[in-house]
Design a protein around this motif. Sequence first.
Motif, PDB file in Angstrom:
ATOM      1  N   ALA A   1     -40.292  -8.338 -19.190  1.00 47.09           N
ATOM      2  CA  ALA A   1     -39.161  -7.621 -19.770  1.00 47.09           C
ATOM      3  C   ALA A   1     -39.019  -6.243 -19.128  1.00 47.09           C
ATOM      4  O   ALA A   1     -40.005  -5.524 -18.939  1.00 47.09           O
ATOM      5  CB  ALA A   1     -39.330  -7.492 -21.275  1.00 47.09           C
ATOM      6  N   TYR A   2     -37.775  -5.883 -18.809  1.00 46.29           N
ATOM      7  CA  TYR A   2     -37.510  -4.586 -18.176  1.00 46.29           C
ATOM      8  C   TYR A   2     -37.724  -3.450 -19.171  1.00 46.29           C
ATOM      9  O   TYR A   2     -37.247  -3.492 -20.304  1.00 46.29           O
ATOM     10  CB  TYR A   2     -36.072  -4.547 -17.655  1.00 46.29           C
ATOM     11  N   VAL A   3     -38.444  -2.437 -18.725  1.00 48.67           N
ATOM     12  CA  VAL A   3     -38.591  -1.176 -19.439  1.00 48.67           C
ATOM     13  C   VAL A   3     -38.344  -0.086 -18.413  1.00 48.67           C
ATOM     14  O   VAL A   3     -38.858  -0.163 -17.288  1.00 48.67           O
ATOM     15  CB  VAL A   3     -39.996  -1.019 -20.065  1.00 48.67           C
ATOM     16  N   SER A   4     -37.546   0.909 -18.773  1.00 51.72           N
ATOM     17  CA  SER A   4     -37.191   1.940 -17.800  1.00 51.72           C
ATOM     18  C   SER A   4     -38.442   2.636 -17.267  1.00 51.72           C
ATOM     19  O   SER A   4     -39.445   2.765 -17.978  1.00 51.72           O
ATOM     20  CB  SER A   4     -36.255   2.966 -18.437  1.00 51.72           C
ATOM     21  N   PRO A   5     -38.413   3.110 -16.016  1.00 52.14           N
ATOM     22  CA  PRO A   5     -39.581   3.783 -15.426  1.00 52.14           C
ATOM     23  C   PRO A   5     -40.064   4.973 -16.252  1.00 52.14           C
ATOM     24  O   PRO A   5     -41.260   5.255 -16.302  1.00 52.14           O
ATOM     25  CB  PRO A   5     -39.062   4.240 -14.052  1.00 52.14           C
ATOM     26  N   GLU A   6     -39.123   5.671 -16.910  1.00 48.84           N
ATOM     27  CA  GLU A   6     -39.508   6.828 -17.720  1.00 48.84           C
ATOM     28  C   GLU A   6     -40.424   6.425 -18.877  1.00 48.84           C
ATOM     29  O   GLU A   6     -41.230   7.236 -19.358  1.00 48.84           O
ATOM     30  CB  GLU A   6     -38.268   7.524 -18.285  1.00 48.84           C
ATOM     31  N   LEU A   7     -40.328   5.160 -19.314  1.00 40.54           N
ATOM     32  CA  LEU A   7     -41.155   4.671 -20.413  1.00 40.54           C
ATOM     33  C   LEU A   7     -42.330   3.835 -19.927  1.00 40.54           C
ATOM     34  O   LEU A   7     -43.017   3.201 -20.722  1.00 40.54           O
ATOM     35  CB  LEU A   7     -40.299   3.852 -21.384  1.00 40.54           C
ATOM     36  N   GLY A   8     -42.518   3.815 -18.606  1.00 43.10           N
ATOM     37  CA  GLY A   8     -43.686   3.123 -18.062  1.00 43.10           C
ATOM     38  C   GLY A   8     -43.446   1.701 -17.617  1.00 43.10           C
ATOM     39  O   GLY A   8     -44.401   0.919 -17.535  1.00 43.10           O
ATOM     40  N   GLY A   9     -42.215   1.344 -17.324  1.00 44.27           N
ATOM     41  CA  GLY A   9     -41.936  -0.012 -16.872  1.00 44.27           C
ATOM     42  C   GLY A   9     -42.597  -0.317 -15.530  1.00 44.27           C
ATOM     43  O   GLY A   9     -42.622   0.526 -14.632  1.00 44.27           O
ATOM     44  N   THR A  10     -43.136  -1.537 -15.395  1.00 42.95           N
ATOM     45  CA  THR A  10     -43.863  -1.892 -14.164  1.00 42.95           C
ATOM     46  C   THR A  10     -43.508  -3.289 -13.655  1.00 42.95           C
ATOM     47  O   THR A  10     -44.211  -3.819 -12.804  1.00 42.95           O
ATOM     48  CB  THR A  10     -45.378  -1.846 -14.413  1.00 42.95           C
ATOM     49  N   ASN A  11     -42.452  -3.921 -14.162  1.00 41.05           N
ATOM     50  CA  ASN A  11     -42.149  -5.282 -13.711  1.00 41.05           C
ATOM     51  C   ASN A  11     -41.598  -5.267 -12.292  1.00 41.05           C
ATOM     52  O   ASN A  11     -41.465  -4.209 -11.651  1.00 41.05           O
ATOM     53  CB  ASN A  11     -41.213  -5.988 -14.695  1.00 41.05           C
ATOM     54  N   ALA A  12     -41.211  -6.445 -11.802  1.00 40.49           N
ATOM     55  CA  ALA A  12     -40.755  -6.566 -10.410  1.00 40.49           C
ATOM     56  C   ALA A  12     -39.506  -5.738 -10.150  1.00 40.49           C
ATOM     57  O   ALA A  12     -39.316  -5.212  -9.042  1.00 40.49           O
ATOM     58  CB  ALA A  12     -40.502  -8.032 -10.075  1.00 40.49           C
ATOM     59  N   ALA A  13     -38.626  -5.607 -11.154  1.00 43.41           N
ATOM     60  CA  ALA A  13     -37.419  -4.808 -10.971  1.00 43.41           C
ATOM     61  C   ALA A  13     -37.767  -3.352 -10.678  1.00 43.41           C
ATOM     62  O   ALA A  13     -37.045  -2.668  -9.944  1.00 43.41           O
ATOM     63  CB  ALA A  13     -36.544  -4.890 -12.219  1.00 43.41           C
ATOM     64  N   ILE A  14     -38.895  -2.897 -11.204  1.00 41.41           N
ATOM     65  CA  ILE A  14     -39.312  -1.512 -11.007  1.00 41.41           C
ATOM     66  C   ILE A  14     -40.144  -1.359  -9.737  1.00 41.41           C
ATOM     67  O   ILE A  14     -39.954  -0.421  -8.956  1.00 41.41           O
ATOM     68  CB  ILE A  14     -40.131  -1.016 -12.211  1.00 41.41           C
ATOM     69  N   GLY A  15     -41.067  -2.274  -9.520  1.00 36.59           N
ATOM     70  CA  GLY A  15     -42.078  -2.065  -8.474  1.00 36.59           C
ATOM     71  C   GLY A  15     -41.790  -2.677  -7.122  1.00 36.59           C
ATOM     72  O   GLY A  15     -42.605  -2.518  -6.197  1.00 36.59           O
ATOM     73  N   ALA A  16     -40.671  -3.391  -6.965  1.00 33.42           N
ATOM     74  CA  ALA A  16     -40.422  -4.066  -5.690  1.00 33.42           C
ATOM     75  C   ALA A  16     -40.319  -3.071  -4.533  1.00 33.42           C
ATOM     76  O   ALA A  16     -39.698  -2.017  -4.659  1.00 33.42           O
ATOM     77  CB  ALA A  16     -39.145  -4.894  -5.779  1.00 33.42           C
ATOM     78  N   GLN A  17     -40.935  -3.440  -3.408  1.00 34.40           N
ATOM     79  CA  GLN A  17     -40.878  -2.634  -2.193  1.00 34.40           C
ATOM     80  C   GLN A  17     -40.700  -3.572  -1.001  1.00 34.40           C
ATOM     81  O   GLN A  17     -40.881  -4.778  -1.097  1.00 34.40           O
ATOM     82  CB  GLN A  17     -42.168  -1.817  -2.012  1.00 34.40           C
ATOM     83  N   GLY A  18     -40.337  -3.013   0.126  1.00 36.89           N
ATOM     84  CA  GLY A  18     -40.260  -3.791   1.355  1.00 36.89           C
ATOM     85  C   GLY A  18     -39.319  -4.968   1.264  1.00 36.89           C
ATOM     86  O   GLY A  18     -38.157  -4.839   0.850  1.00 36.89           O
ATOM     87  N   ALA A  19     -39.838  -6.150   1.637  1.00 34.03           N
ATOM     88  CA  ALA A  19     -39.010  -7.355   1.668  1.00 34.03           C
ATOM     89  C   ALA A  19     -38.489  -7.707   0.278  1.00 34.03           C
ATOM     90  O   ALA A  19     -37.348  -8.170   0.133  1.00 34.03           O
ATOM     91  CB  ALA A  19     -39.817  -8.517   2.247  1.00 34.03           C
ATOM     92  N   GLU A  20     -39.307  -7.483  -0.765  1.00 35.35           N
ATOM     93  CA  GLU A  20     -38.857  -7.756  -2.132  1.00 35.35           C
ATOM     94  C   GLU A  20     -37.696  -6.850  -2.524  1.00 35.35           C
ATOM     95  O   GLU A  20     -36.763  -7.272  -3.199  1.00 35.35           O
ATOM     96  CB  GLU A  20     -40.017  -7.563  -3.113  1.00 35.35           C
ATOM     97  N   LEU A  21     -37.745  -5.606  -2.058  1.00 34.51           N
ATOM     98  CA  LEU A  21     -36.643  -4.689  -2.322  1.00 34.51           C
ATOM     99  C   LEU A  21     -35.378  -5.158  -1.604  1.00 34.51           C
ATOM    100  O   LEU A  21     -34.275  -5.107  -2.162  1.00 34.51           O
ATOM    101  CB  LEU A  21     -37.007  -3.275  -1.864  1.00 34.51           C
ATOM    102  N   GLY A  22     -35.529  -5.617  -0.378  1.00 33.30           N
ATOM    103  CA  GLY A  22     -34.386  -6.137   0.362  1.00 33.30           C
ATOM    104  C   GLY A  22     -33.762  -7.332  -0.341  1.00 33.30           C
ATOM    105  O   GLY A  22     -32.532  -7.470  -0.392  1.00 33.30           O
ATOM    106  N   LYS A  23     -34.620  -8.193  -0.912  1.00 28.11           N
ATOM    107  CA  LYS A  23     -34.123  -9.344  -1.661  1.00 28.11           C
ATOM    108  C   LYS A  23     -33.342  -8.886  -2.888  1.00 28.11           C
ATOM    109  O   LYS A  23     -32.282  -9.438  -3.214  1.00 28.11           O
ATOM    110  CB  LYS A  23     -35.298 -10.227  -2.072  1.00 28.11           C
ATOM    111  N   GLN A  24     -33.866  -7.869  -3.581  1.00 28.09           N
ATOM    112  CA  GLN A  24     -33.173  -7.329  -4.748  1.00 28.09           C
ATOM    113  C   GLN A  24     -31.790  -6.805  -4.384  1.00 28.09           C
ATOM    114  O   GLN A  24     -30.811  -7.039  -5.092  1.00 28.09           O
ATOM    115  CB  GLN A  24     -33.996  -6.198  -5.375  1.00 28.09           C
TER     116      GLN A  24
END
Length: 311
Positions: free
Chosen positions: A121-144
């Motif tokens: 479940a998505y939780v905003s970064p300000e509240l400590g969210g750590t799911n894929a929507a928050i943490g994606a980098q590199g190729a995963e970010l490009g996919k997003q």
Amino acid sequence: MDFSTGHGYLLIGGLILVGAGLLILSLIVNLRVAHSVRDDVRHREKLLEYYRNIFSQLGVILIGIGVSLFIFFFQQNYQDQRRRETELQQVLAKLAARIARGAPVVGSLGEFDALLDEGGAYVSPELGGTNAAIGAQGAELGKQVGEIVLVERDVDVRDFDILNLSRDFESSFVVNELDPTLWFDIVRDESEIKYATTQLALDYKDLQDAIGGEPVELAIANPETERKIKHEVLDIFYDADLLRQRSRRFLGRACWLLSHGRSFVSLAPVEAIEADARSHQEWIDRSKPLLTQAKSGNGDCFKLLQHGPAS
């Protein structure tokens, strides 16, 4: 004259009682007139006749005024009640139309659910969210980014303008009878939906500016460009989450109100719907039991929200 509090009926009742009292008094005086005639007291007889006539005339006038006022205001209250019922039916019809038109629009939010709730479940970064929507980098970010571009085409944020009940309520008596807290929450959600849709349109443009016309794979290869893209993606996710939270709460509340029929104007806000939650999933879990019991057409109000990834 305020009949809803009973003051008007007290006035009418008072006029009739005083009038009846004067008539009774005139009868008593008439008995004294009879005694004066029998005793052949002409002066007192004339004086008592004068009082008798005054009392009887005033009594008849006051009773007539009281009865006339009762008939007039009874008819007025009846007409006002009929007008209120007609207006209430119109408001309910508009509410049902808003829900019917808004349900497909809210259903399109499943496109955002698939993005936001990937990996939890998505939780905003300000509240400590750590799911894929928050943490994606590199190729995963490009996919997003590629998926965001597709969602931008599929979900027209301008359609969310249909989620606006205050237009229907503010021109009717409902705005005066609805619970003030509930009315405030409705208007607040409308404002935040408007804010979220406006910001999303700007966020999409900012994302394209950050990419700079290059293929996404090449853009994210540059650490500085990747940082800018990541920033814009997080902005989009934040506003998309705000949009889905407020839109679903708005639609769920509207459906809950409609499920109570004409009595919806006397409802008080319920915490399961109105209280702010840490995440959208938390609000969904909390409101589901209540909305499942509220019926809308052939289904319940929770099904109307169409929460979850679009099929």
